[in-house]
Design an enzyme around this catalytic site. Sequence first.
Site, PDB file in Angstrom:
ATOM      1  N   SER A  37     -56.303  48.345 -54.206  1.00  0.00           N
ATOM      2  CA  SER A  37     -57.120  47.147 -53.937  1.00  0.00           C
ATOM      3  C   SER A  37     -56.265  45.906 -54.161  1.00  0.00           C
ATOM      4  O   SER A  37     -55.339  45.925 -54.983  1.00  0.00           O
ATOM      5  CB  SER A  37     -58.307  47.099 -54.894  1.00  0.00           C
ATOM      6  OG  SER A  37     -58.931  45.830 -54.843  1.00  0.00           O
ATOM      7  N   ASP A  56     -66.367  66.450 -58.234  1.00  0.00           N
ATOM      8  CA  ASP A  56     -66.262  65.243 -59.061  1.00  0.00           C
ATOM      9  C   ASP A  56     -64.774  65.028 -59.344  1.00  0.00           C
ATOM     10  O   ASP A  56     -64.177  65.738 -60.148  1.00  0.00           O
ATOM     11  CB  ASP A  56     -67.044  65.430 -60.368  1.00  0.00           C
ATOM     12  CG  ASP A  56     -66.924  64.215 -61.281  1.00  0.00           C
ATOM     13  OD1 ASP A  56     -66.155  63.284 -60.961  1.00  0.00           O
ATOM     14  OD2 ASP A  56     -67.592  64.206 -62.334  1.00  0.00           O
ATOM     15  N   VAL A  57     -64.173  64.059 -58.669  1.00  0.00           N
ATOM     16  CA  VAL A  57     -62.712  63.885 -58.757  1.00  0.00           C
ATOM     17  C   VAL A  57     -62.258  63.392 -60.134  1.00  0.00           C
ATOM     18  O   VAL A  57     -61.063  63.419 -60.435  1.00  0.00           O
ATOM     19  CB  VAL A  57     -62.169  62.935 -57.655  1.00  0.00           C
ATOM     20  CG1 VAL A  57     -62.484  63.440 -56.263  1.00  0.00           C
ATOM     21  CG2 VAL A  57     -62.675  61.506 -57.851  1.00  0.00           C
ATOM     22  N   ARG A  94     -69.054  58.203 -47.791  1.00  0.00           N
ATOM     23  CA  ARG A  94     -69.577  56.894 -47.359  1.00  0.00           C
ATOM     24  C   ARG A  94     -68.412  55.951 -47.110  1.00  0.00           C
ATOM     25  O   ARG A  94     -67.264  56.256 -47.433  1.00  0.00           O
ATOM     26  CB  ARG A  94     -70.435  56.279 -48.472  1.00  0.00           C
ATOM     27  CG  ARG A  94     -71.728  56.992 -48.690  1.00  0.00           C
ATOM     28  CD  ARG A  94     -72.556  56.332 -49.776  1.00  0.00           C
ATOM     29  NE  ARG A  94     -72.091  56.686 -51.108  1.00  0.00           N
ATOM     30  CZ  ARG A  94     -71.868  55.810 -52.088  1.00  0.00           C
ATOM     31  NH1 ARG A  94     -72.054  54.535 -51.878  1.00  0.00           N
ATOM     32  NH2 ARG A  94     -71.480  56.215 -53.272  1.00  0.00           N
ATOM     33  N   SER A 130     -66.777  64.353 -51.628  1.00  0.00           N
ATOM     34  CA  SER A 130     -67.439  63.251 -52.344  1.00  0.00           C
ATOM     35  C   SER A 130     -68.207  63.852 -53.506  1.00  0.00           C
ATOM     36  O   SER A 130     -68.195  65.067 -53.694  1.00  0.00           O
ATOM     37  CB  SER A 130     -68.345  62.434 -51.414  1.00  0.00           C
ATOM     38  OG  SER A 130     -69.506  63.151 -51.095  1.00  0.00           O
ATOM     39  N   ILE A 185     -64.091  44.502 -48.064  1.00  0.00           N
ATOM     40  CA  ILE A 185     -64.514  45.331 -46.935  1.00  0.00           C
ATOM     41  C   ILE A 185     -66.019  45.593 -47.043  1.00  0.00           C
ATOM     42  O   ILE A 185     -66.533  45.869 -48.137  1.00  0.00           O
ATOM     43  CB  ILE A 185     -63.759  46.699 -46.938  1.00  0.00           C
ATOM     44  CG1 ILE A 185     -62.238  46.501 -47.069  1.00  0.00           C
ATOM     45  CG2 ILE A 185     -64.103  47.521 -45.694  1.00  0.00           C
ATOM     46  CD1 ILE A 185     -61.560  45.756 -45.960  1.00  0.00           C
ATOM     47  N   LYS A 198     -56.469  50.195 -60.289  1.00  0.00           N
ATOM     48  CA  LYS A 198     -55.893  49.962 -58.956  1.00  0.00           C
ATOM     49  C   LYS A 198     -54.413  49.581 -59.055  1.00  0.00           C
ATOM     50  O   LYS A 198     -53.606  49.949 -58.193  1.00  0.00           O
ATOM     51  CB  LYS A 198     -56.698  48.887 -58.209  1.00  0.00           C
ATOM     52  CG  LYS A 198     -58.117  49.326 -57.852  1.00  0.00           C
ATOM     53  CD  LYS A 198     -58.131  50.614 -57.030  1.00  0.00           C
ATOM     54  CE  LYS A 198     -59.493  50.976 -56.476  1.00  0.00           C
ATOM     55  NZ  LYS A 198     -59.500  52.290 -55.817  1.00  0.00           N
ATOM     56  N   GLY A 237     -63.792  60.650 -51.415  1.00  0.00           N
ATOM     57  CA  GLY A 237     -64.655  59.481 -51.151  1.00  0.00           C
ATOM     58  C   GLY A 237     -65.118  59.439 -49.715  1.00  0.00           C
ATOM     59  O   GLY A 237     -65.477  58.379 -49.191  1.00  0.00           O
ATOM     60  N   TYR A 286     -61.210  48.172 -63.455  1.00  0.00           N
ATOM     61  CA  TYR A 286     -60.933  48.466 -62.033  1.00  0.00           C
ATOM     62  C   TYR A 286     -59.545  47.947 -61.631  1.00  0.00           C
ATOM     63  O   TYR A 286     -58.778  48.662 -60.969  1.00  0.00           O
ATOM     64  CB  TYR A 286     -62.033  47.808 -61.205  1.00  0.00           C
ATOM     65  CG  TYR A 286     -61.993  48.063 -59.717  1.00  0.00           C
ATOM     66  CD1 TYR A 286     -62.349  49.295 -59.186  1.00  0.00           C
ATOM     67  CD2 TYR A 286     -61.631  47.044 -58.836  1.00  0.00           C
ATOM     68  CE1 TYR A 286     -62.347  49.515 -57.813  1.00  0.00           C
ATOM     69  CE2 TYR A 286     -61.622  47.251 -57.461  1.00  0.00           C
ATOM     70  CZ  TYR A 286     -61.984  48.489 -56.952  1.00  0.00           C
ATOM     71  OH  TYR A 286     -61.979  48.706 -55.597  1.00  0.00           O
TER      72      TYR A 286
HETATM   73  P1  NDP Z   1     -68.323  53.317 -51.554  1.00  0.00           P
HETATM   74  O1  NDP Z   1     -69.008  53.014 -52.839  1.00  0.00           O
HETATM   75  O2  NDP Z   1     -69.001  52.950 -50.278  1.00  0.00           O
HETATM   76  O3  NDP Z   1     -67.969  54.885 -51.473  1.00  0.00           O
HETATM   77  C1  NDP Z   1     -67.308  55.485 -52.543  1.00  0.00           C
HETATM   78  C2  NDP Z   1     -67.053  56.945 -52.236  1.00  0.00           C
HETATM   79  O4  NDP Z   1     -66.372  57.520 -53.368  1.00  0.00           O
HETATM   80  C3  NDP Z   1     -68.354  57.733 -52.046  1.00  0.00           C
HETATM   81  O5  NDP Z   1     -68.210  58.686 -51.020  1.00  0.00           O
HETATM   82  C4  NDP Z   1     -68.515  58.440 -53.392  1.00  0.00           C
HETATM   83  O6  NDP Z   1     -69.188  59.695 -53.324  1.00  0.00           O
HETATM   84  C5  NDP Z   1     -67.057  58.688 -53.779  1.00  0.00           C
HETATM   85  N1  NDP Z   1     -66.942  58.898 -55.222  1.00  0.00           N
HETATM   86  C6  NDP Z   1     -67.176  58.031 -56.227  1.00  0.00           C
HETATM   87  N2  NDP Z   1     -66.980  58.618 -57.400  1.00  0.00           N
HETATM   88  C7  NDP Z   1     -66.615  59.896 -57.149  1.00  0.00           C
HETATM   89  C8  NDP Z   1     -66.304  61.010 -57.953  1.00  0.00           C
HETATM   90  N3  NDP Z   1     -66.313  60.950 -59.296  1.00  0.00           N
HETATM   91  N4  NDP Z   1     -65.981  62.175 -57.334  1.00  0.00           N
HETATM   92  C9  NDP Z   1     -65.967  62.269 -55.985  1.00  0.00           C
HETATM   93  N5  NDP Z   1     -66.262  61.242 -55.177  1.00  0.00           N
HETATM   94  C10 NDP Z   1     -66.585  60.072 -55.737  1.00  0.00           C
HETATM   95  O7  NDP Z   1     -66.901  52.637 -51.682  1.00  0.00           O
HETATM   96  P2  NDP Z   1     -65.925  51.993 -50.573  1.00  0.00           P
HETATM   97  O8  NDP Z   1     -65.940  52.813 -49.353  1.00  0.00           O
HETATM   98  O9  NDP Z   1     -66.206  50.561 -50.513  1.00  0.00           O
HETATM   99  O10 NDP Z   1     -64.528  52.150 -51.319  1.00  0.00           O
HETATM  100  C11 NDP Z   1     -63.634  53.222 -51.053  1.00  0.00           C
HETATM  101  C12 NDP Z   1     -62.346  52.977 -51.835  1.00  0.00           C
HETATM  102  O11 NDP Z   1     -61.781  51.736 -51.419  1.00  0.00           O
HETATM  103  C13 NDP Z   1     -62.557  52.870 -53.336  1.00  0.00           C
HETATM  104  O12 NDP Z   1     -61.484  53.476 -54.009  1.00  0.00           O
HETATM  105  C14 NDP Z   1     -62.561  51.381 -53.590  1.00  0.00           C
HETATM  106  O13 NDP Z   1     -62.147  51.063 -54.891  1.00  0.00           O
HETATM  107  C15 NDP Z   1     -61.545  50.923 -52.545  1.00  0.00           C
HETATM  108  N6  NDP Z   1     -61.694  49.528 -52.174  1.00  0.00           N
HETATM  109  C16 NDP Z   1     -62.867  49.069 -51.618  1.00  0.00           C
HETATM  110  C17 NDP Z   1     -62.963  47.725 -51.254  1.00  0.00           C
HETATM  111  C18 NDP Z   1     -64.193  47.153 -50.628  1.00  0.00           C
HETATM  112  O14 NDP Z   1     -64.232  45.922 -50.441  1.00  0.00           O
HETATM  113  N7  NDP Z   1     -65.185  47.928 -50.260  1.00  0.00           N
HETATM  114  C19 NDP Z   1     -61.858  46.790 -51.499  1.00  0.00           C
HETATM  115  C20 NDP Z   1     -60.697  47.389 -52.086  1.00  0.00           C
HETATM  116  C21 NDP Z   1     -60.629  48.706 -52.405  1.00  0.00           C
HETATM  117  P3  NDP Z   1     -70.751  59.811 -52.910  1.00  0.00           P
HETATM  118  O15 NDP Z   1     -70.833  59.366 -51.472  1.00  0.00           O
HETATM  119  O16 NDP Z   1     -71.040  61.249 -53.047  1.00  0.00           O
HETATM  120  O17 NDP Z   1     -71.473  58.927 -53.845  1.00  0.00           O
END
Ligand code: NDP
Length: 248
Positions: A143, A64-65, A17, A38, A189, A160, A14, A156
Amino acid sequence: MQMTFKDRCALITGAGRGIGKRIAEFIANEGVTVICVSRNDANCSAVADNIVAAGGKAVAKAVDVSDAAAVEKAAKGFLEEYSRIDIIVNCAGITRDGLLLRMSNDDWDSVLRTNLSSCFYWARHLVHPMARNRWGRVVNISSVVGLMGNAGQINYASAKAGMIGFTKSLAKEFASRSVTVNAIAPGYIETDMTSGIDDRVAEHILKAIPLRRIGQTADIARMVTYLCSEEANYITGQVFTVDGGMVM
Ligand code: NDP
């Protein structure tokens, strides 16, 4: 406090981003080689390129995880290339929100596979080598929803919450080999994941945060970096809420 990192190699999922990107930047800043994973190659490559441009060590790989075979292939490739992975941060995640009645099997499966099964897929290939080296760190980004539940997020919240059971079980299996496994439960966040939240809902969430601000990616990255350091060697099987006091 000064954090110590020896010559380590970290896999951050991940990392394209949001929170994962910031974690990759913080850990690279400690001199660790980071593998940024990612879905989208352009995203993780841009993050790795920026780290390298800033003087750090980073590479990128689109994986793709949620695909067990793709993770197996990537994990074996990383072990061949780097000989070991010392740190795994499972941060890749997605949401597919909806109330139970409208949630499809695919909404359920894709969220469970991406957020939870992915942790198992990486661990199967990378944690035994850590145990052989008598050192390892796994940090899973769960989360607060996994602790509290949330209407409209059964998939979700289940994923989590599952990550917490996974964290504690893996911690127990590998503690004797100095591999620590912890989870972080972020609150709200500011990232792409939360940018679509309706203003009225966001206002309501803000009222439930005692520290009265939305969290920043750095708030999570600082905690992850500490848990990956040498100094955190007596902490395992724990869940740390980083949420401005939402869950007390
Ligand atoms: P974003 O949506 O900003 O980023 C998600 C990242 O996960 C991206 O880089 C995306 O890849 C990657 N991703 C998604 N699916 C896959 C996949 N199948 N294979 C590989 N990579 C994947 O999310 P956040 O930064 O907000 O969240 C990060 C983590 O924190 C998540 O697990 C989320 O559940 C958790 N979280 C977030 C909160 C929040 O408020 N934001 C709160 C609590 C937990 P790509 O960039 O290529 O699309």
